[in-house]
Write a protein that holds these residues in place. Structure first.
Motif, PDB file in Angstrom:
ATOM      1  N   GLY A 183       0.800  -1.218   0.000  1.00 33.56           N
ATOM      2  CA  GLY A 183       0.000   0.000   0.000  1.00 33.56           C
ATOM      3  C   GLY A 183       0.831   1.265   0.000  1.00 33.56           C
ATOM      4  O   GLY A 183       0.502   2.232  -0.689  1.00 33.56           O
ATOM      5  N   ILE A 184       1.913   1.273   0.744  1.00 31.59           N
ATOM      6  CA  ILE A 184       2.704   2.508   0.836  1.00 31.59           C
ATOM      7  C   ILE A 184       3.464   2.782  -0.459  1.00 31.59           C
ATOM      8  O   ILE A 184       3.896   3.911  -0.716  1.00 31.59           O
ATOM      9  CB  ILE A 184       3.670   2.441   2.039  1.00 31.59           C
ATOM     10  N   ARG A 185       3.612   1.771  -1.310  1.00 35.51           N
ATOM     11  CA  ARG A 185       4.328   1.966  -2.574  1.00 35.51           C
ATOM     12  C   ARG A 185       3.420   2.407  -3.716  1.00 35.51           C
ATOM     13  O   ARG A 185       3.891   2.576  -4.843  1.00 35.51           O
ATOM     14  CB  ARG A 185       5.065   0.679  -2.958  1.00 35.51           C
ATOM     15  N   GLU A 186       2.142   2.596  -3.460  1.00 30.90           N
ATOM     16  CA  GLU A 186       1.226   3.038  -4.509  1.00 30.90           C
ATOM     17  C   GLU A 186       1.457   4.491  -4.903  1.00 30.90           C
ATOM     18  O   GLU A 186       1.325   4.850  -6.068  1.00 30.90           O
ATOM     19  CB  GLU A 186      -0.227   2.851  -4.068  1.00 30.90           C
ATOM     20  N   PHE A 187       1.799   5.323  -3.920  1.00 23.41           N
ATOM     21  CA  PHE A 187       1.920   6.752  -4.195  1.00 23.41           C
ATOM     22  C   PHE A 187       3.346   7.235  -3.959  1.00 23.41           C
ATOM     23  O   PHE A 187       3.599   8.164  -3.188  1.00 23.41           O
ATOM     24  CB  PHE A 187       0.926   7.547  -3.353  1.00 23.41           C
ATOM     25  N   VAL A 188       4.282   6.578  -4.625  1.00 21.11           N
ATOM     26  CA  VAL A 188       5.672   6.998  -4.593  1.00 21.11           C
ATOM     27  C   VAL A 188       6.255   6.903  -6.002  1.00 21.11           C
ATOM     28  O   VAL A 188       5.719   6.210  -6.872  1.00 21.11           O
ATOM     29  CB  VAL A 188       6.523   6.133  -3.626  1.00 21.11           C
ATOM     30  N   ASN A 189       7.353   7.580  -6.203  1.00 18.11           N
ATOM     31  CA  ASN A 189       8.119   7.476  -7.428  1.00 18.11           C
ATOM     32  C   ASN A 189       9.208   6.431  -7.192  1.00 18.11           C
ATOM     33  O   ASN A 189      10.159   6.662  -6.438  1.00 18.11           O
ATOM     34  CB  ASN A 189       8.740   8.834  -7.767  1.00 18.11           C
ATOM     35  N   ALA A 190       9.058   5.262  -7.832  1.00 19.75           N
ATOM     36  CA  ALA A 190      10.090   4.222  -7.734  1.00 19.75           C
ATOM     37  C   ALA A 190      11.206   4.605  -8.705  1.00 19.75           C
ATOM     38  O   ALA A 190      11.250   4.158  -9.856  1.00 19.75           O
ATOM     39  CB  ALA A 190       9.495   2.857  -8.065  1.00 19.75           C
ATOM     40  N   GLN A 191      12.086   5.434  -8.216  1.00 14.98           N
ATOM     41  CA  GLN A 191      13.098   6.044  -9.082  1.00 14.98           C
ATOM     42  C   GLN A 191      14.335   5.152  -9.209  1.00 14.98           C
ATOM     43  O   GLN A 191      14.982   4.818  -8.217  1.00 14.98           O
ATOM     44  CB  GLN A 191      13.516   7.403  -8.525  1.00 14.98           C
ATOM     45  N   GLN A 192      14.675   4.797 -10.464  1.00 13.01           N
ATOM     46  CA  GLN A 192      15.882   4.014 -10.734  1.00 13.01           C
ATOM     47  C   GLN A 192      17.068   4.956 -10.862  1.00 13.01           C
ATOM     48  O   GLN A 192      16.996   5.963 -11.574  1.00 13.01           O
ATOM     49  CB  GLN A 192      15.695   3.214 -12.016  1.00 13.01           C
ATOM     50  N   VAL A 193      18.129   4.630 -10.148  1.00 14.87           N
ATOM     51  CA  VAL A 193      19.353   5.432 -10.215  1.00 14.87           C
ATOM     52  C   VAL A 193      20.508   4.543 -10.694  1.00 14.87           C
ATOM     53  O   VAL A 193      20.749   3.474 -10.126  1.00 14.87           O
ATOM     54  CB  VAL A 193      19.687   6.053  -8.838  1.00 14.87           C
ATOM     55  N   TRP A 194      21.180   4.992 -11.747  1.00 11.77           N
ATOM     56  CA  TRP A 194      22.339   4.297 -12.318  1.00 11.77           C
ATOM     57  C   TRP A 194      23.556   5.169 -12.125  1.00 11.77           C
ATOM     58  O   TRP A 194      23.569   6.336 -12.534  1.00 11.77           O
ATOM     59  CB  TRP A 194      22.080   4.029 -13.805  1.00 11.77           C
ATOM     60  N   VAL A 195      24.574   4.654 -11.495  1.00 13.71           N
ATOM     61  CA  VAL A 195      25.778   5.429 -11.198  1.00 13.71           C
ATOM     62  C   VAL A 195      26.963   4.808 -11.927  1.00 13.71           C
ATOM     63  O   VAL A 195      27.289   3.624 -11.726  1.00 13.71           O
ATOM     64  CB  VAL A 195      26.061   5.479  -9.689  1.00 13.71           C
TER      65      VAL A 195
END
Length: 458
Positions: A441-453
């Motif tokens: 439920g808490i992951r419904e309203f977030v930006n699952a942002q992928q970061v590549w370094v």
């Protein structure tokens, strides 16, 4: 000017009249939410948890003030209302304790020196909520949203403005930053404009499938994420090898919590024919002994229906089902006298296509359907446009196997269907999409942002 009018369903008297917010007031509330977000998003999980924990403490300490608001505005029995306040506090406490771990950064191996997914807040989230569980549904919506770093604007049902104001006051009394949580007393037609406001970044809706369709269409047209928890016609499957006494206990309880006005209540009781008559006798005994009355009384188990129009529709469903050939074992009559009460009702001989089977029943009405065997019971269970919750009563091993074949977002084997802050809840088909509660439920309203370094790993 639109006025939100509250009628006590027990006395039929007007107990509250609240002016609906103007478009300018709604715009100002959304602007406050956006302003608050700029600071709230950067606060630590620990700070957010302090606020949510303080709100939970306020709820627990003020239960005897808060619970009667539900009894007054929508007829919830006082014992259930106290329990709902406690459950709302539990939701806040649960996310205060677990949000950080639920949203922990995930490192994923790739060709990068380091690559990971981090979960970032979106912004102001709009919650559009119904009347049947005013405190629980509010905190089911706002607790994960706030702990994720979003701000929350709650548009509660127009029939529970006192509850909505009390929830906002809980945040104010607990010292929450201004604008982090707001309750707006908006009229229903104003919802579309709120969804379309560019500062609102996502929508959580709980209610009917008809209204949910409209909310979903508006959100989609603005390309905004939405979570929909809509109606249900939950099957309660009892097979021949079930513990019939326990199943009857839970069927009766599930059917009459909140006077049956719950999306996840057992709606269609599907019983294998070989134990049908025995089970009906057990269920009849339990339903007959329930106390219907003034929800302010400690002994009351079933209060009134929240509104007269809802009671009229419920009675239509019952009479239509009986006319179509079902048998009314208990209840089924429209009572005289004050209040929107409806008797605990048991219908047997119900078949697919009858109103009590094809439509969602929101009241203390149990519809029993006979099934030839387990496969027939499963087919009957899935023969619905809804897919919210379901329960199956049999051996644990058989129940788990059947759960995979039941078209519902939530299945209980030998237990009551309920919502729990630790576990995800939601539906499929016309019962909606997305999940609330638990880590999902808490992951419904977030930006699952992928970061590549870089650089590229050698």
């Amino acid at each position: 000017m639109t006025v939100l009018t509250v009628v006590d369903p027990t006395t039929e008297k007007v107990v509250r009249e609240v002016p609906a917010a103007s478009p300018e007031e709604l715009t100002a509330a959304i602007e406050r939410s956006q302003t608050a977000f700029e600071l709230w998003r950067s606060t630590s999980f620990a700070r957010r948890a302090e606020v949510l924990t303080a709100v939970a403490t306020y709820l627990r300490e003020n239960t005897e003030h808060l619970a009667p608001l539900m009894t007054e505005e929508m007829g919830k029995p006082i014992t259930e209302a106290r329990g709902e306040v406690a459950k709302a506090a539990w939701a806040a406490e649960h996310y205060a304790a677990h949000a950080e771990s639920y949203l922990a950064t995930e490192h994923i191996a790739s060709d990068a020196t380091s690559s990971y997914v981090q979960y970032l807040p979106l912004g102001p989230v709009l919650g559009v909520l119904p009347w049947n569980a005013p405190f629980w549904l509010a905190f089911r919506f706002c607790s994960p949203a706030l702990m994720a770093g979003n701000t929350a604007v709650m548009k509660h049902d127009p029939h529970v403005p006192g509850c909505a104001a009390a929830i906002e006051e809980a945040f104010r009394a607990a010292g929450a930053p201004e604008g982090v949580f707001q309750a707006v007393q908006a009229a229903t037609p104003d919802v579309e404009a709120m969804i379309r406001d560019p500062r609102i970044r996502a929508v959580s809706f709980t209610g009917s499938d008809r209204a949910g369709s409209a909310v979903a269409a508006t959100a989609a047209s603005e390309i905004k994420p939405a979570v929909l928890e809509l109606g249900g016609s939950d099957p309660f499957i009892v097979l021949a090898d079930a513990d019939l006494e326990k199943a009857a206990d839970v069927a009766a309880l599930s059917r009459i919590i909140n006077a049956g006005q719950s999306c996840i209540a057992a709606k269609r009781v599907i019983v294998e024919r070989s134990v049908h008559d025995e089970f009906v006798e057990l269920l009849t005994e339990r339903l007959r002994n329930l106390v219907v009355g003034d929800p302010r009384e400690e002994t009351t188990q079933v209060g009134p229906i929240a509104r007269d129009d809802l009671r009229e529709n419920l009675h239509r469903q019952v009479t239509s089902t009986v006319t179509a050939g079902a048998t009314c074992v208990l209840g089924g009559h429209m009572p005289e006298g004050e209040g929107f009460f409806y008797p605990v009702t048991l219908l047997t001989g119900v078949e697919p296509g009858m109103a009590a089977c094809a439509e969602e029943t929101f009241g203390p009405v149990a519809a029993v359907i006979a099934a030839d065997d387990a496969e027939h019971a499963l087919a009957l269970a899935n023969d619905t446009a809804y897919g919210l919750g379901a329960s199956v009563w049999t051996t644990s091993e058989r129940g788990e196997e059947m759960a995979r074949r039941i078209e519902a977002g939530q299945v209980s084997v030998n237990g009551i269907v309920k919502t729990d802050p630790r576990l995800p809840s939601g539906g499929i088909k016309r019962s909606g999409y997305g999940r609330e509660l638990g880590p999902h439920g808490i992951r419904e309203f977030v930006n699952a942002q992928q970061v590549w370094v870089g650089p590229v790993a050698s």
